[in-house]
Write a protein that holds these residues in place. Structure first.
Motif, PDB file in Angstrom:
ATOM      1  N   GLY A  11       0.755  -1.247   0.000  1.00 21.68           N
ATOM      2  CA  GLY A  11       0.000   0.000   0.000  1.00 21.68           C
ATOM      3  C   GLY A  11       0.782   1.292   0.000  1.00 21.68           C
ATOM      4  O   GLY A  11       0.195   2.360   0.205  1.00 21.68           O
TER       5      GLY A  11
ATOM      6  N   ILE B 129      -0.919   5.067   0.051  1.00 23.78           N
ATOM      7  CA  ILE B 129      -0.763   5.796   1.311  1.00 23.78           C
ATOM      8  C   ILE B 129      -0.162   7.179   1.055  1.00 23.78           C
ATOM      9  O   ILE B 129      -0.620   8.189   1.594  1.00 23.78           O
TER      10      ILE B 129
ATOM     11  N   LYS C  25      -4.631  -3.335   5.075  1.00 22.66           N
ATOM     12  CA  LYS C  25      -5.400  -2.493   5.997  1.00 22.66           C
ATOM     13  C   LYS C  25      -4.554  -2.068   7.201  1.00 22.66           C
ATOM     14  O   LYS C  25      -4.651  -0.925   7.680  1.00 22.66           O
TER      15      LYS C  25
ATOM     16  N   VAL D 225      -2.389   0.802   6.090  1.00 24.53           N
ATOM     17  CA  VAL D 225      -3.161   2.029   5.908  1.00 24.53           C
ATOM     18  C   VAL D 225      -3.506   2.643   7.255  1.00 24.53           C
ATOM     19  O   VAL D 225      -3.323   3.851   7.474  1.00 24.53           O
TER      20      VAL D 225
ATOM     21  N   VAL E 225      -1.898   6.272   7.815  1.00 24.50           N
ATOM     22  CA  VAL E 225      -2.824   7.316   7.377  1.00 24.50           C
ATOM     23  C   VAL E 225      -3.741   7.752   8.515  1.00 24.50           C
ATOM     24  O   VAL E 225      -4.291   8.850   8.491  1.00 24.50           O
TER      25      VAL E 225
ATOM     26  N   ALA F  44      -8.211   7.389   3.140  1.00 23.93           N
ATOM     27  CA  ALA F  44      -7.808   6.150   2.476  1.00 23.93           C
ATOM     28  C   ALA F  44      -8.622   4.992   3.034  1.00 23.93           C
ATOM     29  O   ALA F  44      -8.818   4.896   4.245  1.00 23.93           O
TER      30      ALA F  44
END
Length: 329
Positions: free
Chosen positions: A121, A125, A147, A150, A154, A163
């Motif tokens: 990611g 991100i 996940k 993130v 984030v 996100a």
């Protein structure tokens, strides 16, 4: 008198989509591959220059903060699983986004971004930290790690930093939420061109996601020239493609083992042949069936159909008579 070899024309350049920098247009898949492998010599360059795939974490300074991404090196032993660790192309794409925004070549703030094959990611991100509303997508069994990354990077981001993670299998029908109320401004992906068998599914998904104002940014590892040529050849039927020169990348994150492409969807333009093969095409208009006579200009007919009431019928009649008269001459 000695014959001189004709000089080769330099590749054409252009600006594509929402990327303001100049790109080299890809006009031949085979020539592009020869250029990347012939001049760049990717096989002779250092492999994994920016990542450590044996480590369980990858740390990177980006967007004025220290990002830490979880990796799962043990998952690499599973056939077909490559997204559980970072690759150079992902780092190159992420740092390119940051550099392009800082240099004014790209605006991500307030835009909608979809990342394909997000893996760990990083690129998605970074796009979120740069102000975009990002959906990071991957296969169902990759979402747990994605996940976590993130949420970790984030969750405490700047205001309006957004996100979320979503499942997406290339080639399947996409979630309507990805293209409503409008198509995303950007579709991004790193190391998504890796297998000939996946090319058609990838292109199907790109065509579903992209509208006329969507810009695609793809960073690819230069492992297999056959796979890249296969992708470019197929993609050129639907997209205009440009290659971003390394001088436009982040100066500290350049690699001849990576290529960075911009793609925009071609505008559908009906050809003359489409209509010349038809003698009459019935068109419903104001409860009448108007016969569209062969070779009548399409743009003119569209303009006519937009005219209200009796005036449109008069114009249609005059156009039809003029065409009949010209064919009888």
């Amino acid at each position: 008198m000695e014959e001189t070899e004709p000089e080769l024309e330099p590749p054409r350049s252009a600006h594509l989509g929402s990327y303001k920098g100049e790109v080299r247009l890809v006009e031949s898949a085979s020539e592009e591959v020869m250029l990347l492998w012939g001049l760049g010599q990717p096989a002779s360059q250092r492999h994994n220059a920016f990542v450590r795939q044996s480590s369980h974490t990858l740390s990177l300074d980006c967007c004025d903060r220290r990002l830490t991404l979880l990796q799962s090196p043990s998952s690499m032993s599973t056939p077909g699983v490559t997204g559980a660790v970072m690759w150079d192309s992902g780092v190159v794409l992420a740092k390119f986004l940051e550099h392009a925004v800082d240099s004014g070549q790209l605006v991500l703030k307030g835009t909608r971004v979809v990342e394909l094959g997000a893996g760990c990611g990083l690129a998605g991100i970074v796009a979120a930290l740069l102000g975009a509303d990002v959906v990071l997508t991957d296969l169902p069994d990759r979402l747990k790690l994605l996940k976590k990354n993130v949420d970790e990077n984030v969750g405490d981001g700047p205001p309006r930093c957004s996100a979320r993670v979503d499942e997406l299998t290339w080639g399947d029908d996409i979630d309507s939420a990805l293209v409503e109320p409008s198509h995303p401004n950007f579709v991004i992906g790193s190391d998504v061109i890796y297998n000939e068998e996946a090319v058609n599914d990838l292109l199907t998904t790109l065509k579903q996601l992209c509208g006329p104002h969507t810009t695609i940014l793809l960073a690819g590892e230069l492992r297999n020239d056959v796979v890249l040529e296969c992708f470019l050849e197929a993609a050129m039927e639907e997209f205009t493609i440009g290659c971003i020169d390394q001088q436009k990348w982040h100066p500290d994150f350049m690699s001849n083992r990576v290529a960075l492409f911009v793609l925009v969807k071609k505008v559908d333009a009906p050809t003359q042949t489409d209509y010349n093969n038809l003698l009459f095409v019935p068109i419903k208009f104001n409860f009448f069936n108007v016969l569209y006579y062969r070779n009548v200009n399409l743009e003119l007919m569209i303009m006519i159909l937009l005219l209200p009431g009796l005036r449109s019928l008069i114009v249609i009649f005059l156009v039809f008579c003029c065409r009949m008269f010209s064919n009888c001459k």
